[in-house]
Design a protein around this motif. Structure first.
Motif, PDB file in Angstrom:
ATOM      1  N   GLY A 195       0.772  -1.230   0.000  1.00  0.00           N
ATOM      2  CA  GLY A 195       0.000   0.000   0.000  1.00  0.00           C
ATOM      3  C   GLY A 195       0.803   1.279   0.000  1.00  0.00           C
ATOM      4  O   GLY A 195       0.295   2.337  -0.389  1.00  0.00           O
ATOM      5  N   ALA A 196       2.054   1.218   0.442  1.00  0.00           N
ATOM      6  CA  ALA A 196       2.889   2.419   0.482  1.00  0.00           C
ATOM      7  C   ALA A 196       4.094   2.306  -0.452  1.00  0.00           C
ATOM      8  O   ALA A 196       5.055   3.077  -0.321  1.00  0.00           O
ATOM      9  N   THR A 197       4.043   1.386  -1.391  1.00  0.00           N
ATOM     10  CA  THR A 197       5.166   1.202  -2.319  1.00  0.00           C
ATOM     11  C   THR A 197       5.494   2.506  -3.038  1.00  0.00           C
ATOM     12  O   THR A 197       4.598   3.208  -3.521  1.00  0.00           O
ATOM     13  N   GLY A 198       6.779   2.805  -3.099  1.00  0.00           N
ATOM     14  CA  GLY A 198       7.226   4.013  -3.793  1.00  0.00           C
ATOM     15  C   GLY A 198       7.144   5.273  -2.967  1.00  0.00           C
ATOM     16  O   GLY A 198       7.428   6.365  -3.468  1.00  0.00           O
ATOM     17  N   HIS A 199       6.769   5.147  -1.692  1.00  0.00           N
ATOM     18  CA  HIS A 199       6.584   6.313  -0.828  1.00  0.00           C
ATOM     19  C   HIS A 199       7.446   6.238   0.421  1.00  0.00           C
ATOM     20  O   HIS A 199       7.841   5.162   0.870  1.00  0.00           O
TER      21      HIS A 199
END
Length: 469
Positions: A195-199
């Motif tokens: 859900g927070a990939t790339g963040h």
């Protein structure tokens, strides 16, 4: 221009950046352990290079060391080789090493903060995914791969693409029985392991501000389990009080200058994030996982989700997890017998975690047939816990009080559960075989783990709070 905490630290550490290419990012602190470093040091040797900044490199032995009392052998030749290689490389390159004889040895993500190496505004890396722990201090901290470990050793820099920002705001007040671990398990259950990939997540809100530093470290530690590159919390008075007087924290005029810098790190009013999620902390209950990733989590009193509650795209993964865990969709976890309890890991092996577990186990006995390992995160935690008599509480209850180390979190050091056994664990991962081949892991807080220890089954700790069995 209004900037977030992440943007302020990123901007201050970019050495060079060209459009469309990764930035060259300067690294303030490089943490090293025995598992991911041997190949990196070997790469330096092959190229005839020295460590660029040994003064900004700190090593410890944690993953492969036994946690049984001193004098017992390392579990196997591979572990022994890893430990010996790390010692040789640190001596060769002039790197501070906290080996098994050090007064401060322990899990890398426990000793870094407690010794004051971890400080606000830093960039911190380690060949370990849970480096995100250090973000609790207002640092940009993330795990790196073995080849990247070599790059940092050689240059003190790293190529990185700038991630996006994600504010997770926890408002409200946690209720009795719910902890920082439950906050982050509730988050991951809501957004999933990707859900927070790339963040980079910045945790904000009144519930976060109410946490002590140990709770904040627990939340940031598990950011990686939601797919985030890092987790961060802006420094405040709680942060500064923790750091004051730590062995490697600034002193005198340097402390005053550091405070001035650190107080500028909070995200500016009006700064924007790429995403924002608000969660009411007062609604968070004691959580427990039921499957084979940390996103498969539910309130401890809830049933395992049925297939018709799950996105069709995720049903095959759920079915596979249920087969491995020996569970049926729709059945309750509450009351399920367990075999092992593990209280420890870089997520929950600090003094506050020991105190929490002891508060439940004091005056009670471990249930018959249940094995309980309590493993402090460092020698400093162990000494402090023993000074408070917590070791006596655990031993009197029938638990094993161990030496510091990663222990059963990763099961590569002699501490493991047996095939088919169920464990309630305060660690951070529960994939197949993580704590031992064929072992089945329920992730939970130290309070919930201690409740399982004394009842022999998955238990809502709120039923035990305030009384003795």
């Amino acid at each position: 221009m209004k900037r977030t905490l992440f943007e302020k630290i990123w901007d201050a550490h970019v050495v060079a950046e060209e459009p469309g290419r990764p930035a060259v990012l300067y690294i303030d602190l490089h943490l090293v352990h025995e598992v991911t470093s041997p190949q990196a040091f070997a790469g330096l040797d092959e190229r005839g290079l020295r460590v660029r900044r040994p003064d900004r490199t700190v090593a410890t032995m944690d993953h492969s060391i036994p946690t049984l009392p001193k004098g017992l052998a390392v579990v196997d030749d591979a572990a022994r080789t890893q430990l010996r290689t790390l010692a040789d490389n640190c001596q060769k390159h002039g790197i501070t090493l906290h080996d098994t004889e050090s007064e401060h040895t322990g899990i890398v993500h426990v000793i870094g903060p407690e010794l004051g190496h971890t400080q606000p505004g830093m960039t911190i890396v380690c060949g370990d995914s849970h480096t995100s722990t250090h973000g609790a201090f207002g640092a940009l901290a993330f795990g790196i791969g073995t080849s990247e470990v070599e790059h940092v050793l050689a240059s003190q820099c790293l190529l990185q693409r700038k991630p996006k920002t994600f504010e997770v705001r926890f408002e409200g007040t946690l209720r009795p029985g719910a902890t920082a671990k439950d906050l982050v398990l509730a988050l991951i259950a809501e957004i999933g392991v990707g859900g927070a990939t790339g963040h980079v997540i910045e945790y904000t809100g009144s519930a976060i501000r109410a946490l002590d530093m140990e709770g904040r470290m627990t939340v940031c530690n598990m950011s990686i389990e939601a797919g985030a590159r890092a987790g961060m919390i802006a420094p405040d008075d709680t942060t500064l009080a923790w750091l004051a007087g730590r062995p490697h924290a600034p002193t005198g005029a340097a402390w005053d200058a550091a405070l001035e810098r650190w107080c500028q790190l909070a995200s500016d009013d009006g700064a924007t994030y790429d995403r924002t999620l608000v969660i009411d902390a007062s609604l968070v209950e004691p959580m427990i996982t039921f499957g084979t990733n940390p996103g498969m989590g539910i309130p401890v009193g809830a049933p395992v989700p049925s297939l018709d509650e799950i996105d069709p795209a995720h049903r095959p993964a759920l079915e596979k997890a249920m087969r491995y865990m020996g569970l049926d969709p729709g059945e309750p976890l509450l009351g399920r017998p367990i075999d092992v309890v593990f209280i420890g890991s870089c997520t929950n092996a600090r003094l506050g975690d020991m105190r929490a577990a002891a508060s439940v186990m004091r005056g009670r006995k471990v249930a018959p047939g249940v094995r309980v390992l309590v493993v402090p995160g460092s020698k400093d935690v162990k000494r402090q816990a023993e000074a408070e008599g917590l070791d006596t509480v655990f031993r009197d209850a029938g638990a094993e009080w161990r030496e510091p180390g990663c222990s059963m979190c990763i099961a590569m050091n002699g501490d493991a559960i047996e095939p088919g056994q169920y464990a309630v664990s305060t660690s951070n991962r529960n994939f197949e075989g993580r704590q031992g081949r064929g072992g089945r892991t329920f992730l939970a807080s130290p309070l919930t783990a201690a409740a399982a220890a004394v009842t022999g089954k998955v238990t809502d700790v709120r039923s035990l709070l305030g009384g003795s069995r």
